[in-house]
Design an enzyme around this catalytic site. Sequence first.
Site, PDB file in Angstrom:
ATOM      1  N   GLU A 111      36.332  36.172  40.640  1.00 18.33           N
ATOM      2  CA  GLU A 111      34.910  35.769  40.630  1.00 18.33           C
ATOM      3  C   GLU A 111      34.124  36.426  39.487  1.00 18.33           C
ATOM      4  O   GLU A 111      33.056  35.956  39.110  1.00 18.33           O
ATOM      5  CB  GLU A 111      34.235  36.121  41.963  1.00 18.33           C
ATOM      6  CG  GLU A 111      34.542  35.161  43.102  1.00 18.33           C
ATOM      7  CD  GLU A 111      35.948  35.325  43.642  1.00 18.33           C
ATOM      8  OE1 GLU A 111      36.408  36.470  43.773  1.00 18.33           O
ATOM      9  OE2 GLU A 111      36.617  34.293  43.904  1.00 18.33           O
ATOM     10  N   ASN A 112      34.636  37.532  38.975  1.00 12.31           N
ATOM     11  CA  ASN A 112      33.904  38.284  37.946  1.00 12.31           C
ATOM     12  C   ASN A 112      33.717  37.525  36.627  1.00 12.31           C
ATOM     13  O   ASN A 112      32.868  37.891  35.819  1.00 12.31           O
ATOM     14  CB  ASN A 112      34.572  39.638  37.657  1.00 12.31           C
ATOM     15  CG  ASN A 112      34.367  40.654  38.774  1.00 12.31           C
ATOM     16  OD1 ASN A 112      35.154  41.574  38.932  1.00 12.31           O
ATOM     17  ND2 ASN A 112      33.308  40.478  39.572  1.00 12.31           N
ATOM     18  N   TRP A 113      34.480  36.430  36.428  1.00 17.44           N
ATOM     19  CA  TRP A 113      34.300  35.621  35.211  1.00 17.44           C
ATOM     20  C   TRP A 113      32.917  34.992  35.165  1.00 17.44           C
ATOM     21  O   TRP A 113      32.441  34.587  34.106  1.00 17.44           O
ATOM     22  CB  TRP A 113      35.346  34.504  35.132  1.00 17.44           C
ATOM     23  CG  TRP A 113      36.766  34.987  34.985  1.00 17.44           C
ATOM     24  CD1 TRP A 113      37.745  34.905  35.940  1.00 17.44           C
ATOM     25  CD2 TRP A 113      37.368  35.616  33.841  1.00 17.44           C
ATOM     26  NE1 TRP A 113      38.915  35.446  35.457  1.00 17.44           N
ATOM     27  CE2 TRP A 113      38.718  35.889  34.177  1.00 17.44           C
ATOM     28  CE3 TRP A 113      36.908  35.981  32.568  1.00 17.44           C
ATOM     29  CZ2 TRP A 113      39.606  36.506  33.281  1.00 17.44           C
ATOM     30  CZ3 TRP A 113      37.797  36.586  31.684  1.00 17.44           C
ATOM     31  CH2 TRP A 113      39.121  36.842  32.041  1.00 17.44           C
ATOM     32  N   TRP A 158      23.933  51.353  40.145  1.00 16.75           N
ATOM     33  CA  TRP A 158      23.784  52.766  39.748  1.00 16.75           C
ATOM     34  C   TRP A 158      22.980  52.849  38.448  1.00 16.75           C
ATOM     35  O   TRP A 158      22.072  53.666  38.311  1.00 16.75           O
ATOM     36  CB  TRP A 158      25.172  53.383  39.569  1.00 16.75           C
ATOM     37  CG  TRP A 158      25.189  54.825  39.161  1.00 16.75           C
ATOM     38  CD1 TRP A 158      25.249  55.902  39.995  1.00 16.75           C
ATOM     39  CD2 TRP A 158      25.157  55.341  37.814  1.00 16.75           C
ATOM     40  NE1 TRP A 158      25.261  57.060  39.258  1.00 16.75           N
ATOM     41  CE2 TRP A 158      25.206  56.757  37.922  1.00 16.75           C
ATOM     42  CE3 TRP A 158      25.105  54.768  36.548  1.00 16.75           C
ATOM     43  CZ2 TRP A 158      25.199  57.587  36.801  1.00 16.75           C
ATOM     44  CZ3 TRP A 158      25.093  55.589  35.433  1.00 16.75           C
ATOM     45  CH2 TRP A 158      25.136  56.980  35.567  1.00 16.75           C
ATOM     46  N   ASP A 209      32.851  49.502  43.365  1.00 15.89           N
ATOM     47  CA  ASP A 209      31.658  48.674  43.375  1.00 15.89           C
ATOM     48  C   ASP A 209      30.390  49.518  43.276  1.00 15.89           C
ATOM     49  O   ASP A 209      30.352  50.642  43.761  1.00 15.89           O
ATOM     50  CB  ASP A 209      31.661  47.902  44.700  1.00 15.89           C
ATOM     51  CG  ASP A 209      30.820  46.653  44.629  1.00 15.89           C
ATOM     52  OD1 ASP A 209      30.324  46.321  43.540  1.00 15.89           O
ATOM     53  OD2 ASP A 209      30.652  46.019  45.678  1.00 15.89           O
TER      54      ASP A 209
END
Length: 256
Positions: free
Chosen positions: A80-82, A38, A33
């Site tokens: 959830e990344n969709w 970054w 993560d």
Amino acid sequence: MVDQHNNGKGKWKQLLAQVQKNELPRHIAVIMDGNGRWAKKRGLPRIAGHRSGMQSLKNMISFSHELGIQVITLFAFSTENWKRPRWEVDFLMRLPEEYLQKELPALIEKNTVIQAMGDLSQLPESTLAAVENAITETRHNTGMVLNFALNYGGRADILQAVRNLCREAKEGQLDCREIDEALFSRYLCSRDLPDPDLLIRPSGEFRISNFLLWQMAYTEFWFSQVLWPDFDREHLLQAILDYQNRERRFGGIKNT
Ligand code: V0D
């Protein structure tokens, strides 16, 4: 003069000297993560963060291999990344192919086993093909296991286990009274792996975000502010040392 030994390269060697080689965590789980943050900090596009995160992953894998870690589970893509923007999801989905194209020969050379867990059926065809090919190519290896969590969710994993148990019970293949922790574990998609000993979550979040829920009942958690692209062997060694110190302190009264 003396100071030089504590700078740069010297630091991780100092940490390495403190690690007890016979009490390494067998299985390390990592939530990779902080890549977007970054990039933002540097005024770079998010995808530059993901790419840098991939380099960090390569480094961690090769160092873990040198140390003799047996299993690493990497949270690469959650259910959830969709919800992320389409272009970002598309970019992320090309990373397994890119990674494997470059790294698979070296991983095979090192006797690595590649595995994946999660609902892979929703992945783009070419992503799935690359991952399945890597799994097949490394199936008979006997070294370190690299387990990629792709479209994975801990609750979904528990639910598919429950559904399969119910179906078998209904079909008369299973007596519900037989269901205990050991049996239940065999219906989860981590069935062939030991539970994680250590969870590493960088980037200043203090959650497990629907990662391995059942499997992390006794896992030691290591949280850090470091962003994943900046995670290096020094951080890995620090996480292992903290794990070993806790194990030593609680050694006698574990699992209570
Ligand atoms: C992006 C940092 C390798 C985290 C690492 C689809 C965010 C780089 C893989 C990979 C991602 C997956 C399966 C496999 C081989 C490699 C990967 C994703 C994201 C999500 F068999 N890096 N990587 N997968 N990032």
